[in-house]
Scaffold this motif. Sequence first.
Motif, PDB file in Angstrom:
ATOM      1  N   GLY A  28      24.882  41.830  20.756  1.00  0.00           N
ATOM      2  CA  GLY A  28      25.729  40.977  19.939  1.00  0.00           C
ATOM      3  C   GLY A  28      27.211  41.102  20.241  1.00  0.00           C
ATOM      4  N   LEU A  29      27.582  41.957  21.189  1.00  0.00           N
ATOM      5  CA  LEU A  29      28.988  42.181  21.553  1.00  0.00           C
ATOM      6  C   LEU A  29      29.240  41.729  22.981  1.00  0.00           C
ATOM      7  N   TRP A  30      30.402  41.126  23.203  1.00  0.00           N
ATOM      8  CA  TRP A  30      30.747  40.688  24.547  1.00  0.00           C
ATOM      9  C   TRP A  30      31.171  41.874  25.400  1.00  0.00           C
ATOM     10  N   ASP A  31      30.578  41.962  26.577  1.00  0.00           N
ATOM     11  CA  ASP A  31      30.883  43.005  27.548  1.00  0.00           C
ATOM     12  C   ASP A  31      31.666  42.363  28.695  1.00  0.00           C
ATOM     13  N   LEU A  32      32.141  43.185  29.607  1.00  0.00           N
ATOM     14  CA  LEU A  32      32.916  42.712  30.747  1.00  0.00           C
ATOM     15  C   LEU A  32      32.192  43.085  32.036  1.00  0.00           C
ATOM     16  N   VAL A  33      32.021  42.111  32.917  1.00  0.00           N
ATOM     17  CA  VAL A  33      31.461  42.337  34.247  1.00  0.00           C
ATOM     18  C   VAL A  33      32.562  42.016  35.235  1.00  0.00           C
ATOM     19  N   TYR A  34      32.684  42.833  36.263  1.00  0.00           N
ATOM     20  CA  TYR A  34      33.694  42.516  37.275  1.00  0.00           C
ATOM     21  C   TYR A  34      33.192  42.834  38.663  1.00  0.00           C
ATOM     22  N   HIS A  35      33.730  42.098  39.593  1.00  0.00           N
ATOM     23  CA  HIS A  35      33.471  42.321  41.013  1.00  0.00           C
ATOM     24  C   HIS A  35      34.829  42.395  41.672  1.00  0.00           C
ATOM     25  N   GLY A  36      35.096  43.516  42.273  1.00  0.00           N
ATOM     26  CA  GLY A  36      36.389  43.678  42.909  1.00  0.00           C
ATOM     27  C   GLY A  36      36.365  44.796  43.922  1.00  0.00           C
ATOM     28  N   VAL A  37      37.516  45.113  44.403  1.00  0.00           N
ATOM     29  CA  VAL A  37      37.665  46.140  45.429  1.00  0.00           C
ATOM     30  C   VAL A  37      38.036  47.458  44.767  1.00  0.00           C
ATOM     31  N   GLU A  38      37.348  48.507  45.156  1.00  0.00           N
ATOM     32  CA  GLU A  38      37.727  49.846  44.732  1.00  0.00           C
ATOM     33  C   GLU A  38      37.969  50.682  45.974  1.00  0.00           C
ATOM     34  N   GLN A  39      38.848  51.636  45.854  1.00  0.00           N
ATOM     35  CA  GLN A  39      39.126  52.513  46.985  1.00  0.00           C
ATOM     36  C   GLN A  39      38.090  53.627  47.009  1.00  0.00           C
ATOM     37  N   ARG A  40      37.378  53.715  48.106  1.00  0.00           N
ATOM     38  CA  ARG A  40      36.363  54.751  48.296  1.00  0.00           C
ATOM     39  C   ARG A  40      36.324  55.097  49.782  1.00  0.00           C
ATOM     40  N   PHE A  41      35.830  56.267  50.070  1.00  0.00           N
ATOM     41  CA  PHE A  41      35.609  56.619  51.465  1.00  0.00           C
ATOM     42  C   PHE A  41      34.331  55.941  51.932  1.00  0.00           C
ATOM     43  N   GLY A  42      34.250  55.617  53.179  1.00  0.00           N
ATOM     44  CA  GLY A  42      33.073  54.932  53.711  1.00  0.00           C
ATOM     45  C   GLY A  42      33.409  53.475  53.925  1.00  0.00           C
ATOM     46  N   GLY A  43      33.416  52.735  52.862  1.00  0.00           N
ATOM     47  CA  GLY A  43      33.919  51.371  52.836  1.00  0.00           C
ATOM     48  C   GLY A  43      33.334  50.396  53.818  1.00  0.00           C
ATOM     49  N   CYS A  44      34.073  49.347  54.047  1.00  0.00           N
ATOM     50  CA  CYS A  44      33.656  48.223  54.869  1.00  0.00           C
ATOM     51  C   CYS A  44      34.245  48.328  56.270  1.00  0.00           C
ATOM     52  N   PRO A  45      33.546  47.768  57.265  1.00  0.00           N
ATOM     53  CA  PRO A  45      34.074  47.781  58.630  1.00  0.00           C
ATOM     54  C   PRO A  45      35.461  47.143  58.684  1.00  0.00           C
ATOM     55  N   GLY A  46      36.373  47.804  59.328  1.00  0.00           N
ATOM     56  CA  GLY A  46      37.728  47.300  59.434  1.00  0.00           C
ATOM     57  C   GLY A  46      38.586  47.622  58.222  1.00  0.00           C
ATOM     58  N   ARG A  47      37.957  48.036  57.140  1.00  0.00           N
ATOM     59  CA  ARG A  47      38.657  48.424  55.906  1.00  0.00           C
ATOM     60  C   ARG A  47      37.976  49.686  55.383  1.00  0.00           C
ATOM     61  N   PRO A  48      38.115  50.796  56.086  1.00  0.00           N
ATOM     62  CA  PRO A  48      37.298  51.980  55.826  1.00  0.00           C
ATOM     63  C   PRO A  48      37.448  52.609  54.447  1.00  0.00           C
ATOM     64  N   TYR A  49      38.465  52.265  53.692  1.00  0.00           N
ATOM     65  CA  TYR A  49      38.631  52.892  52.391  1.00  0.00           C
ATOM     66  C   TYR A  49      38.418  51.918  51.238  1.00  0.00           C
ATOM     67  N   LEU A  50      37.905  50.731  51.548  1.00  0.00           N
ATOM     68  CA  LEU A  50      37.677  49.735  50.507  1.00  0.00           C
ATOM     69  C   LEU A  50      36.197  49.389  50.416  1.00  0.00           C
ATOM     70  N   THR A  51      35.700  49.267  49.204  1.00  0.00           N
ATOM     71  CA  THR A  51      34.328  48.858  48.969  1.00  0.00           C
ATOM     72  C   THR A  51      34.319  47.835  47.840  1.00  0.00           C
ATOM     73  N   TYR A  52      33.575  46.775  47.990  1.00  0.00           N
ATOM     74  CA  TYR A  52      33.425  45.791  46.924  1.00  0.00           C
ATOM     75  C   TYR A  52      32.302  46.244  46.001  1.00  0.00           C
ATOM     76  N   VAL A  53      32.543  46.164  44.701  1.00  0.00           N
ATOM     77  CA  VAL A  53      31.577  46.674  43.732  1.00  0.00           C
ATOM     78  C   VAL A  53      31.347  45.660  42.608  1.00  0.00           C
ATOM     79  N   MET A  54      30.145  45.687  42.019  1.00  0.00           N
ATOM     80  CA  MET A  54      29.804  44.882  40.853  1.00  0.00           C
ATOM     81  C   MET A  54      29.551  45.870  39.714  1.00  0.00           C
ATOM     82  N   MET A  55      30.437  45.848  38.722  1.00  0.00           N
ATOM     83  CA  MET A  55      30.365  46.817  37.626  1.00  0.00           C
ATOM     84  C   MET A  55      30.415  46.102  36.282  1.00  0.00           C
ATOM     85  N   TRP A  56      30.051  46.825  35.219  1.00  0.00           N
ATOM     86  CA  TRP A  56      30.194  46.291  33.875  1.00  0.00           C
ATOM     87  C   TRP A  56      30.778  47.353  32.971  1.00  0.00           C
ATOM     88  N   MET A  57      31.429  46.873  31.931  1.00  0.00           N
ATOM     89  CA  MET A  57      31.989  47.755  30.918  1.00  0.00           C
ATOM     90  C   MET A  57      31.411  47.300  29.577  1.00  0.00           C
TER      91      MET A  57
END
Length: 107
Positions: A28-57
């Motif tokens: 019954g309460l509205w939550d928040l979902v987001y997709h964005g870039v977080e800084q992490r090790f590993g990451g994406c090719p060419g952007r080794p410290y960035l990872t795209y994530v789908m999270m909710w609060m």
Amino acid sequence: AIPDASGQVAIVAQPPARFACGDINNDGLWDLVYHGVEQRFGGCPGRPYLTYVMMWMQNIGTLSQPRLATPAPVPAVSGEIAFPGCEQTSVSLIDMDDDGYLDLFYV
């Protein structure tokens, strides 16, 4: 930046982050979902410290005074959503199959 219920910064997603609001867990309460870039090790090719994530609060407050929990992976019917993604997407919530639960769409 978006603070969680404790007042700590919970989201430090780099633009262009995508957000959607809706009752993810049917409490019954509205939550928040987001997709964005977080800084992490590993990451994406060419952007080794960035990872795209789908999270909710989850809203652990009320409708009139929402408080957002610490971000967690978006819940799924069977485990977590497999979305390692290295590209930005749009996110939306809609009850596509009329079962009373919001479905998550990203493109």
